[in-house]
Scaffold this motif. Structure first.
Motif, PDB file in Angstrom:
ATOM      1  N   ILE A 165       6.836   9.201  52.641  1.00 11.89           N
ATOM      2  CA  ILE A 165       7.814  10.522  52.816  1.00 11.89           C
ATOM      3  C   ILE A 165       8.290  10.696  51.257  1.00 11.89           C
ATOM      4  N   ILE A 166       8.391   9.405  50.554  1.00 10.67           N
ATOM      5  CA  ILE A 166       8.842   9.384  49.171  1.00 10.67           C
ATOM      6  C   ILE A 166       7.810  10.316  48.232  1.00 10.67           C
ATOM      7  N   TYR A 167       6.637   9.666  48.506  1.00 11.71           N
ATOM      8  CA  TYR A 167       5.591  10.307  47.695  1.00 11.71           C
ATOM      9  C   TYR A 167       5.499  11.831  47.890  1.00 11.71           C
ATOM     10  N   ILE A 168       5.786  12.248  49.106  1.00 10.93           N
ATOM     11  CA  ILE A 168       5.506  13.721  49.532  1.00 10.93           C
ATOM     12  C   ILE A 168       6.682  14.358  48.632  1.00 10.93           C
ATOM     13  N   ALA A 169       7.971  13.743  48.733  1.00  9.49           N
ATOM     14  CA  ALA A 169       8.974  14.249  48.083  1.00  9.49           C
ATOM     15  C   ALA A 169       8.927  14.305  46.594  1.00  9.49           C
ATOM     16  N   GLY A 170       8.055  13.404  46.154  1.00  4.19           N
ATOM     17  CA  GLY A 170       7.544  13.333  44.727  1.00  4.19           C
ATOM     18  C   GLY A 170       6.758  14.721  44.428  1.00  4.19           C
ATOM     19  N   LEU A 171       5.876  14.965  45.300  1.00  2.00           N
ATOM     20  CA  LEU A 171       4.894  16.471  44.926  1.00  2.00           C
ATOM     21  C   LEU A 171       5.836  17.315  44.835  1.00  2.00           C
ATOM     22  N   LEU A 172       7.101  17.576  45.329  1.00  2.00           N
ATOM     23  CA  LEU A 172       8.028  18.420  45.238  1.00  2.00           C
ATOM     24  C   LEU A 172       9.057  18.341  44.230  1.00  2.00           C
TER      25      LEU A 172
END
Length: 262
Positions: free
Chosen positions: A204-211
């Motif tokens: 989830i943190i990685y996905i948030a990092g994509l944004l």
């Protein structure tokens, strides 16, 4: 009826915990008093013994917290005590809620005792100044107050421990639906639940990092921005709170589907 259930569960949990609390506090005070004595060989030996005993008792508080909550759940839901538990004029929802409230309350008191004991043993003027300096630097870096930083850290650790407890309870519920190897399956499922959600947090943190490029810096760079750290800490609190609620509702639903009493 919930109050009576909670009272009984708390009495059972604190039966051993109170004793450990007392001795941990006692040896912490004795350790601090002896530290002020003239440091002869005999007093140094006594100090080291009391110091080690205090640390062992602090660790024992956490061990007993988990053990008694998980053992208590098994005994009252699946073992001999379960025959009384399941004949009480109360729903499984309230029985389960009582167990979770008991786990939350005993975790809170255990945290308080541990913090007080560690403060008694370790805190002195030099350490206090070092802690204050580090907190001030961290607070400035994160652009928040020291109080806010402490609250965030305490809530994060508390929720992580509570979620670990809940994962163990969910493992017990699922594991005891089997006809064999119940304990082994309970441990495996509980550990798998905790690790599974932990891995999900990273995803989830990685996905948030994509944004958000600031958050992605955690994965790409050695130096992390203050905004990234602050965002991750807040995300951690939110995620652990959500995970705990998910595990609670799943566990409650599974418990209501039926229990295989040993």
């Amino acid at each position: 009826m919930l109050k009576k259930l909670l009272k009984y569960d708390l009495q059972w949990q604190y039966k051993d915990l109170i004793v450990i609390y007392f001795f941990a506090f006692f040896f912490a005070v004795v350790t601090r008093i002896i530290e002020g004595f003239e440091q002869t060989s005999i007093w140094m030996i006594v100090y080291k013994i009391c110091y080690c005993v205090t640390i062992a008792l602090i660790i024992n508080i956490l061990i007993n917290y988990f053990k008694r909550n998980w053992d208590g759940f098994v005994k009252s839901i699946y073992k001999d005590e379960s025959y009384l538990t399941h004949t009480l004029p109360v729903t499984k929802n309230k029985i389960f809620l009582s167990k979770i409230l008991t786990a939350t309350i005993t975790l809170f008191t255990s945290f308080i005792v541990i913090v007080f004991c560690m403060a008694i043993v370790f805190l002195n003027k030099n350490i206090l100044e070092a802690i204050k300096e580090n907190l001030e630097e961290s607070a400035i870096f994160l652009n928040c107050s020291i109080l806010s930083l402490i609250i965030i850290l305490v809530i994060t650790v508390f929720l992580e421990f509570l979620f670990l407890t809940m994962s163990g309870i969910l493992g017990i519920i699922i594991g005891h639906k089997s006809n064999n190897l119940k304990i082994e399956k309970s441990i495996a499922i509980g550990f798998g639940t905790y690790m599974g959600f932990s891995i999900m947090s990273i995803v989830i943190i990685y996905i948030a990092g994509l944004l958000n490029s600031d958050i992605m810096s955690v994965f790409n760079n050695m130096e992390v921005s203050s905004n990234a750290l602050k965002s991750i800490m807040i995300m951690g609190i939110v995620l652990y709170a959500i995970y705990t609620l998910i595990v609670y509702f799943v566990g409650n639903k599974l418990l209501n589907k039926g229990v295989n009493v040993d």
